[in-house]
Each structure stands twice: as C-alpha cells, then as structure tokens.
Design a protein around this motif. Structure first.
Motif, PDB file in Angstrom:
ATOM      1  N   ILE A 160       0.884  -0.970  -0.006  1.00  0.00           N
ATOM      2  CA  ILE A 160       0.026  -0.050  -0.278  1.00  0.00           C
ATOM      3  C   ILE A 160       0.581   1.061   0.232  1.00  0.00           C
ATOM      4  CG2 ILE A 160      -1.878   1.795   1.350  1.00  0.00           C
ATOM      5  CD1 ILE A 160      -2.717  -1.496   2.253  1.00  0.00           C
ATOM      6  N   VAL A 161       0.540   1.954  -1.242  1.00  0.00           N
ATOM      7  CA  VAL A 161       1.209   3.492  -1.285  1.00  0.00           C
ATOM      8  C   VAL A 161       0.803   4.379  -0.928  1.00  0.00           C
ATOM      9  CG1 VAL A 161       2.856   5.041  -2.597  1.00  0.00           C
ATOM     10  CG2 VAL A 161       2.378   2.505  -2.847  1.00  0.00           C
ATOM     11  N   HIS A 162       1.038   5.461   0.385  1.00  0.00           N
ATOM     12  CA  HIS A 162       0.370   6.653   0.234  1.00  0.00           C
ATOM     13  C   HIS A 162       1.260   7.543  -0.010  1.00  0.00           C
ATOM     14  CE1 HIS A 162      -0.043   3.663   3.563  1.00  0.00           C
ATOM     15  NE2 HIS A 162      -1.208   3.822   4.195  1.00  0.00           N
ATOM     16  N   VAL A 163       0.644   8.491  -0.560  1.00  0.00           N
ATOM     17  CA  VAL A 163       1.384   9.543  -1.682  1.00  0.00           C
ATOM     18  C   VAL A 163       1.437  10.814  -0.780  1.00  0.00           C
ATOM     19  CG1 VAL A 163       0.424   8.295  -3.930  1.00  0.00           C
ATOM     20  CG2 VAL A 163      -1.246  10.020  -2.935  1.00  0.00           C
ATOM     21  N   GLY A 164       1.706  11.050   0.315  1.00  0.00           N
ATOM     22  CA  GLY A 164       2.186  11.679   1.200  1.00  0.00           C
ATOM     23  C   GLY A 164       0.934  12.868   1.089  1.00  0.00           C
ATOM     24  N   ASP A 165       1.562  14.349   1.991  1.00  0.00           N
ATOM     25  CA  ASP A 165       0.172  15.002   2.494  1.00  0.00           C
ATOM     26  C   ASP A 165      -0.265  14.174   3.807  1.00  0.00           C
ATOM     27  OD1 ASP A 165       1.467  17.456   1.409  1.00  0.00           O
ATOM     28  OD2 ASP A 165      -0.133  18.039   0.476  1.00  0.00           O
ATOM     29  N   LEU A 166       0.493  14.339   4.885  1.00  0.00           N
ATOM     30  CA  LEU A 166       0.068  12.861   5.424  1.00  0.00           C
ATOM     31  C   LEU A 166      -1.126  14.181   6.865  1.00  0.00           C
ATOM     32  CD1 LEU A 166       2.321  11.012   6.531  1.00  0.00           C
ATOM     33  CD2 LEU A 166       0.974  10.241   5.000  1.00  0.00           C
ATOM     34  N   ARG A 183      -4.691  20.684   7.878  1.00  0.00           N
ATOM     35  CA  ARG A 183      -6.025  20.670   7.339  1.00  0.00           C
ATOM     36  C   ARG A 183      -7.137  19.703   8.856  1.00  0.00           C
ATOM     37  NH1 ARG A 183      -4.761  21.012   1.366  1.00  0.00           N
ATOM     38  NH2 ARG A 183      -4.477  23.581   1.225  1.00  0.00           N
ATOM     39  N   GLY A 184      -7.281  19.320   8.371  1.00  0.00           N
ATOM     40  CA  GLY A 184      -7.922  17.676   8.499  1.00  0.00           C
ATOM     41  C   GLY A 184      -7.331  17.543  10.477  1.00  0.00           C
ATOM     42  N   PRO A 185      -7.839  17.175  11.700  1.00  0.00           N
ATOM     43  CA  PRO A 185      -7.920  17.020  13.105  1.00  0.00           C
ATOM     44  C   PRO A 185      -6.730  16.580  13.310  1.00  0.00           C
ATOM     45  CG  PRO A 185     -10.228  16.190  12.649  1.00  0.00           C
ATOM     46  CD  PRO A 185      -9.382  16.140  10.653  1.00  0.00           C
ATOM     47  N   GLU A 186      -6.702  15.138  12.995  1.00  0.00           N
ATOM     48  CA  GLU A 186      -6.275  14.163  13.657  1.00  0.00           C
ATOM     49  C   GLU A 186      -4.439  13.928  12.709  1.00  0.00           C
ATOM     50  OE1 GLU A 186      -8.902  10.890  15.264  1.00  0.00           O
ATOM     51  OE2 GLU A 186      -9.776  11.797  13.339  1.00  0.00           O
ATOM     52  N   SER A 187      -3.973  14.972  12.467  1.00  0.00           N
ATOM     53  CA  SER A 187      -2.479  14.513  12.216  1.00  0.00           C
ATOM     54  C   SER A 187      -1.305  13.634  13.193  1.00  0.00           C
ATOM     55  CB  SER A 187      -1.863  15.763  11.541  1.00  0.00           C
ATOM     56  OG  SER A 187      -2.301  17.023  10.633  1.00  0.00           O
ATOM     57  N   ALA A 188      -1.354  14.565  14.227  1.00  0.00           N
ATOM     58  CA  ALA A 188      -0.853  12.992  15.115  1.00  0.00           C
ATOM     59  C   ALA A 188      -1.350  11.776  15.310  1.00  0.00           C
ATOM     60  CB  ALA A 188      -0.977  13.682  16.320  1.00  0.00           C
ATOM     61  N   GLY A 189      -2.207  11.864  15.526  1.00  0.00           N
ATOM     62  CA  GLY A 189      -3.131  10.166  14.856  1.00  0.00           C
ATOM     63  C   GLY A 189      -2.687   9.613  13.618  1.00  0.00           C
ATOM     64  N   VAL A 190      -2.442  10.154  12.580  1.00  0.00           N
ATOM     65  CA  VAL A 190      -2.479   9.745  10.953  1.00  0.00           C
ATOM     66  C   VAL A 190      -0.653   8.816  11.803  1.00  0.00           C
ATOM     67  CG1 VAL A 190      -1.618  10.131   9.093  1.00  0.00           C
ATOM     68  CG2 VAL A 190      -4.227  10.678  10.102  1.00  0.00           C
ATOM     69  N   ILE A 191      -0.070   9.923  11.549  1.00  0.00           N
ATOM     70  CA  ILE A 191       1.306   9.543  11.460  1.00  0.00           C
ATOM     71  C   ILE A 191       1.020   8.607  12.877  1.00  0.00           C
ATOM     72  CG2 ILE A 191       3.769  10.299  12.553  1.00  0.00           C
ATOM     73  CD1 ILE A 191       2.430  13.457  11.704  1.00  0.00           C
TER      74      ILE A 191
END
Length: 244
Positions: free
Chosen positions: A37-43, A46-54
C-alpha cells in the motif's frame, strides 16, 4: 503486478482507516495479501488528527505492514516549521504562513495539544514545540520522496517532464504542478500522484491523480493498480478508472 495507493490524507484518520478497510476487502476478493500500500504524501495539515495519522502509519510499519509512505509538501512544511518556525518553506506562497488556516498547520499543532497557534505570538508557539514527539519528527523525515513498482512511479506532486527519475529534485517531486499537469507525453511509467486536488481520482493515460480533496471535506481516494490500469475502491467493490 498489483499495488494499492491512497491519496492525500491531510489529518483525517477515520478516512485513512476507511481506505485501509476498502483495501482489506479487495485483498479478500482477489486473494492477494502481498500487494503493498502506497500513501502518496500530505499526511498532515487541515484535518483534525495529523498526530493520529502519523502514529497509525508508524505503528503499521513497525508491526511489519508493507506500507510505503511518501513525503508531501505539507509534510515538508511541517518538518521545516519544527526545525525553524521563523522561516517558511521557500515554495510556500508569500501571502500565507504555515500556520494560516488555508495551509492547515494550525490544525496539525492542535492535534499535538498546541492550541490557537495562528492567533498567538510565534515565539510563544516555538517554545511549545517540544510537545511533538521526536519519534514522529524522525519517522516523517525518513520517508522517501518517491517509490517505483512495476509500471508505476508513485510520487506526491509529479515529475519534471523530460528529466530522468534519478535526476529529479525534491522541490519538483513535492511541489510541481505545471508543466507536469499539462504535459501529455509518456513518462516511461504511469505517474501516480496527489497534491493537486480535483473532484475525483482521474486517470489521464500518462498519470493518475489521487487527490480528491480529503483535506477539504471530500472523500479520500483509494485505488488498486495493475500494470497501468486502475480501479477506484468503493464499498460496492472496484470501479474502473478509464484511461483519459
């Protein structure tokens, strides 16, 4: 050769989990548990959960998931802000700052418990950046700018047309729009990218844009790529993305 890819996440953890659920369903349907699975960036931003995404992506890689995570321009801006909050990325518009809500850095800091960053003195914010774990910084900085597999090149923004992949520069890989978006030539592989938000994931023949505006309240696009053909993953199954 099958590869899954997910567009610009922009701090939306629930959408990211939903994208992974769609991939799990497609894997079960086609019997392939090995395709990466490739995630193409900009994690972040704008959205509320950047820390959670990382944290979610870090944890997946740690337990051995075959997840490739590319750096986007927003990820670079976040890292640059942490290194020196008084200096902006040289490709960011002079009309805005990283913390401006239009860019979304304020939301990223909020996810780490640093509130109202855009409206407070920058020196005050700089003194609070220790709240962001060093492990998050180091992990994000270690992610690659591009990934190749089969007949596809995965990158955040695109490529400088006519330049070999090994000679591309990070500014273009993370920020380019024109002339990449307007160039109809074949790039030697299908370029799978995000960065430029559009209404829906679109296959242009020589490139595939996955940024369907998750950072602006729209869906997060998830696709499966086989050769140079691609399908959008939906709750009802695959929907072909015809080559433009």
């Amino acid at each position: 050769m099958r590869t899954y890819a997910i567009g610009d996440i922009h701090g939306h953890l629930a959408k990211l989990r939903g994208a992974h659920a769609l991939i799990a369903a497609d894997r079960a349907a086609c019997g392939d548990q090995e395709a990466p699975i490739v995630h193409v960036g900009d994690l972040v931003d704008r959205g509320p959960e950047s820390a959670g995404v990382i944290d979610y992506l870090m944890s997946g890689q740690t337990r051995g998931e075959d997840w490739i995570v590319l750096r986007g321009n927003h990820d670079r801006m976040f890292l640059g802000f942490l290194d020196d909050p008084f200096t902006e990325d040289h490709l960011l518009s002079s009309e805005v700052s990283y913390l401006n809500p239009r860019v979304g850095g304020e939301a990223t800091l909020e996810s780490y418990g640093i509130a109202d960053a855009f409206s407070r003195p920058l020196a005050e914010i700089a003194s609070e950046l220790g709240a962001i774990p060093r492990a998050h910084r180091d992990w994000l900085a270690s992610q690659p700018a591009y990934f190749t597999r089969g007949e596809a090149i995965f990158v955040h923004a695109g490529l400088r047309p006519g330049i070999p992949l090994e000679d591309q520069v990070e500014d273009d890989l993370l920020w380019i729009r024109k002339p990449f978006l307007t160039d109809p030539r074949d790039h030697g592989a299908l370029v799978v990218h995000g960065h430029t938000n559009i209404e829906a994931a679109t296959h242009y023949g020589n490139r595939l844009n996955l940024d369907s505006g998750a950072g602006y309240g729209r869906p997060l696009s998830t696709v499966v790529i086989e050769g140079r053909d691609a399908w959008l993953l939906t709750p009802e199954g695959r929907a072909e993305l015809p080559r433009g």
